[in-house]
Scaffold this motif. Sequence first.
Motif, mmCIF file in Angstrom:
data_model
loop_
_atom_site.group_PDB
_atom_site.id
_atom_site.type_symbol
_atom_site.label_atom_id
_atom_site.label_comp_id
_atom_site.label_asym_id
_atom_site.label_seq_id
_atom_site.Cartn_x
_atom_site.Cartn_y
_atom_site.Cartn_z
ATOM 1 N N HIS A 40 0.843 -1.222 0.000
ATOM 2 C CA HIS A 40 0.000 0.000 0.000
ATOM 3 C C HIS A 40 0.867 1.257 0.000
ATOM 4 C CE1 HIS A 40 -3.102 -2.975 1.479
ATOM 5 N NE2 HIS A 40 -3.531 -2.542 0.294
ATOM 6 N N GLN A 41 2.072 1.135 0.587
ATOM 7 C CA GLN A 41 2.987 2.296 0.565
ATOM 8 C C GLN A 41 3.374 2.586 -0.896
ATOM 9 O OE1 GLN A 41 6.314 1.584 3.199
ATOM 10 N NE2 GLN A 41 7.298 3.520 2.649
ATOM 11 N N LEU A 42 3.692 1.514 -1.639
ATOM 12 C CA LEU A 42 4.077 1.669 -3.055
ATOM 13 C C LEU A 42 2.887 2.203 -3.859
ATOM 14 C CD1 LEU A 42 5.903 1.293 -5.525
ATOM 15 C CD2 LEU A 42 5.252 -1.125 -5.568
ATOM 16 N N LYS A 43 1.708 1.617 -3.572
ATOM 17 C CA LYS A 43 0.485 2.013 -4.301
ATOM 18 C C LYS A 43 0.248 3.505 -4.111
ATOM 19 C CE LYS A 43 -3.195 0.317 -6.526
ATOM 20 N NZ LYS A 43 -2.926 0.373 -7.962
ATOM 21 N N ALA A 44 0.428 3.977 -2.876
ATOM 22 C CA ALA A 44 0.185 5.399 -2.564
ATOM 23 C C ALA A 44 1.180 6.277 -3.315
ATOM 24 C CB ALA A 44 0.312 5.610 -1.061
ATOM 25 N N LEU A 45 2.448 5.870 -3.310
ATOM 26 C CA LEU A 45 3.458 6.670 -4.014
ATOM 27 C C LEU A 45 3.143 6.734 -5.507
ATOM 28 C CD1 LEU A 45 6.864 5.582 -2.392
ATOM 29 C CD2 LEU A 45 5.753 7.817 -2.285
ATOM 30 N N GLU A 46 2.734 5.571 -6.080
ATOM 31 C CA GLU A 46 2.441 5.519 -7.521
ATOM 32 C C GLU A 46 1.181 6.328 -7.832
ATOM 33 O OE1 GLU A 46 2.224 1.395 -8.529
ATOM 34 O OE2 GLU A 46 4.394 1.201 -8.826
ATOM 35 N N ASN A 47 0.187 6.255 -6.925
ATOM 36 C CA ASN A 47 -1.045 7.018 -7.193
ATOM 37 C C ASN A 47 -0.779 8.515 -7.181
ATOM 38 O OD1 ASN A 47 -2.467 4.731 -7.513
ATOM 39 N ND2 ASN A 47 -3.409 4.732 -5.463
ATOM 40 N N SER A 48 0.152 8.935 -6.287
ATOM 41 C CA SER A 48 0.419 10.389 -6.237
ATOM 42 C C SER A 48 1.392 10.800 -7.341
ATOM 43 C CB SER A 48 0.985 10.761 -4.862
ATOM 44 O OG SER A 48 2.078 9.922 -4.583
ATOM 45 N N HIS A 49 2.042 9.800 -7.962
ATOM 46 C CA HIS A 49 2.958 10.141 -9.085
ATOM 47 C C HIS A 49 2.779 9.113 -10.196
ATOM 48 C CE1 HIS A 49 5.000 13.110 -6.549
ATOM 49 N NE2 HIS A 49 4.788 12.243 -5.568
ATOM 50 N N PRO A 50 1.617 9.105 -10.865
ATOM 51 C CA PRO A 50 1.312 8.081 -11.876
ATOM 52 C C PRO A 50 2.343 8.012 -13.003
ATOM 53 C CG PRO A 50 -0.517 9.671 -11.671
ATOM 54 C CD PRO A 50 0.541 10.104 -10.743
ATOM 55 N N GLU A 51 3.088 9.095 -13.197
ATOM 56 C CA GLU A 51 4.084 9.077 -14.289
ATOM 57 C C GLU A 51 5.180 8.055 -14.003
ATOM 58 O OE1 GLU A 51 3.504 11.401 -12.206
ATOM 59 O OE2 GLU A 51 5.350 12.298 -11.404
ATOM 60 N N PHE A 52 5.270 7.625 -12.734
ATOM 61 C CA PHE A 52 6.329 6.653 -12.392
ATOM 62 C C PHE A 52 5.823 5.209 -12.476
ATOM 63 C CE2 PHE A 52 9.113 9.848 -11.896
ATOM 64 C CZ PHE A 52 9.056 10.614 -10.738
ATOM 65 N N ILE A 53 4.518 5.019 -12.800
ATOM 66 C CA ILE A 53 3.968 3.651 -12.826
ATOM 67 C C ILE A 53 4.524 2.892 -14.032
ATOM 68 C CG2 ILE A 53 1.858 2.268 -13.131
ATOM 69 C CD1 ILE A 53 0.351 4.370 -11.539
ATOM 70 N N THR A 54 5.030 1.682 -13.806
ATOM 71 C CA THR A 54 5.497 0.837 -14.928
ATOM 72 C C THR A 54 4.712 -0.482 -14.891
ATOM 73 O OG1 THR A 54 7.164 -0.120 -13.475
ATOM 74 C CG2 THR A 54 7.868 1.737 -14.847
ATOM 75 N N ALA A 55 4.567 -1.114 -16.060
ATOM 76 C CA ALA A 55 3.734 -2.327 -16.181
ATOM 77 C C ALA A 55 4.253 -3.467 -15.307
ATOM 78 C CB ALA A 55 3.702 -2.797 -17.636
#
Length: 324
Positions: A40-55
Motif C-alpha cells: 500500500h505504501q508503493l500504491k500510494a506513491l504511484e497514485n500520487s505520481h502516476p508518471e512513475f507507474i510501470t507495467a
Amino acid sequence: QPSLQQQIEELRKTLRHHEYLYHVLDTPEIPDSEYDRLFHQLKALENSHPEFITADSPTQRVGAKPLTSFSQIKHEIPMLSLDNVFNDDEFMAFVKRIQDRLPFSTENLTFCCEPKLDGLAVSILYENGKLVRAATRGDGQTGEDITANVRTIRNIPLQLLTDNPPARLEVRGEIFMPHQAFENLNEMALAKGEKTFANPRNAAAGSLRQLDPKVTRQRHLMLNAYGIGIAEGVLLPDTHYDRLQWLHSMGIPVNKEIELCGGIEQVLKFYRNIQEKRPHLGYDIDGTVLKVNDIALQEKLGFISKAPRWAIAYKFPAQEELTV
Ligand SMILES: Cc1c[n+]2nc(N)[nH]c2nc1OC(C)C
C-alpha cells in the motif's frame, strides 16, 4: 533522503523479493500484514505520481479493464503433446525404442521425472526479464492471448529475478487450481446459486478464459513450469533438470516433486512413489512425465509427428470421479 523514484524502485524490489520467498520458495520472511503495508505504501506513491507507474510494478497485476474477446497467438515453437503409456511394459518398450536409436549402449539413461499436473498448458514470454505475453496451448500451433489473466496469478513473477535476464525467454508450464481453492470456489458458487465446476481442471480453464482479469485474480490459480520454448540471448544449461533449476532461481515456480532418476528401476520407483503421494498432494495430477534429461540426446531423438520421442507421459489408471 533517497529520491521519490529511488523509494519506488526500492519498494518494488523488496515486494518482488518477498513475493518470491512466499510464492516460489514457500519460505516467507515477513507476515502478510507487513507485505500489505509495503504494497500500500508503493500504491500510494504511484497514485500520487502516476508518471512513475510501470507495467512490471507489483501493483500492476490486475488488468485495467475487461477484454471483449481474446486475440490469437501463433506459437513460434509449436507446443506439442505427449504420447502415453499405461503400464511398466509399455514404458520399458518406450525406453527400448530410445536405446535402439542411440548409438552407444545406454544402460543407465538418466530421466528427469515430474508429476503431470492436470491443468492447462501455457506459454509465458519474458522479454528482457519482463512478462510481456501469455498464451494458452490451443491446438499446439495457435493459442489465445491470456496475458492480462496470467499477470494476476501470484506465483508468476512479472519480472525475472536476475540482473542479466535473457533477451527473450518463453516459459512453458501448467496452470492449475489447488484443491483448497477449488473447494472454496464451489462452496461460494453454491452459496450464490451459481454453477459449480466439475473438477479443478475445468475450474482452471474457466478461470483463465475470463474476459475480466479481476475475476481470474480471485481464483487462486498457480503455475508450475515444466520447460522452455524460445530462448534468445542466453546459454541454457545442457540438461532439462538444470534448466528447471535455472528457471526456479529466477523466480519461476517449479514443482518440488521433480527428481532425476538413473535407469528404469529408479524411474518406476518414482512413478509408484508419486502414485502413493497423489491423494494428498493438494492438487490434481494424472500421471508422471518422464524425460531424457540430456538435451543433446533429446535433440538426437527428436519428435514423432505430434510428440517427442524423448518424453513419455506414464499415466495412472483412470480413477473413479476424483473426490477432492
Ligand atoms: C506437454 C507437456 C506436459 N508436461 N508436464 C510436465 N510435467 N512436463 C511436461 N512436458 C510436456 O511437453 C514437453 C515434453 C515438450
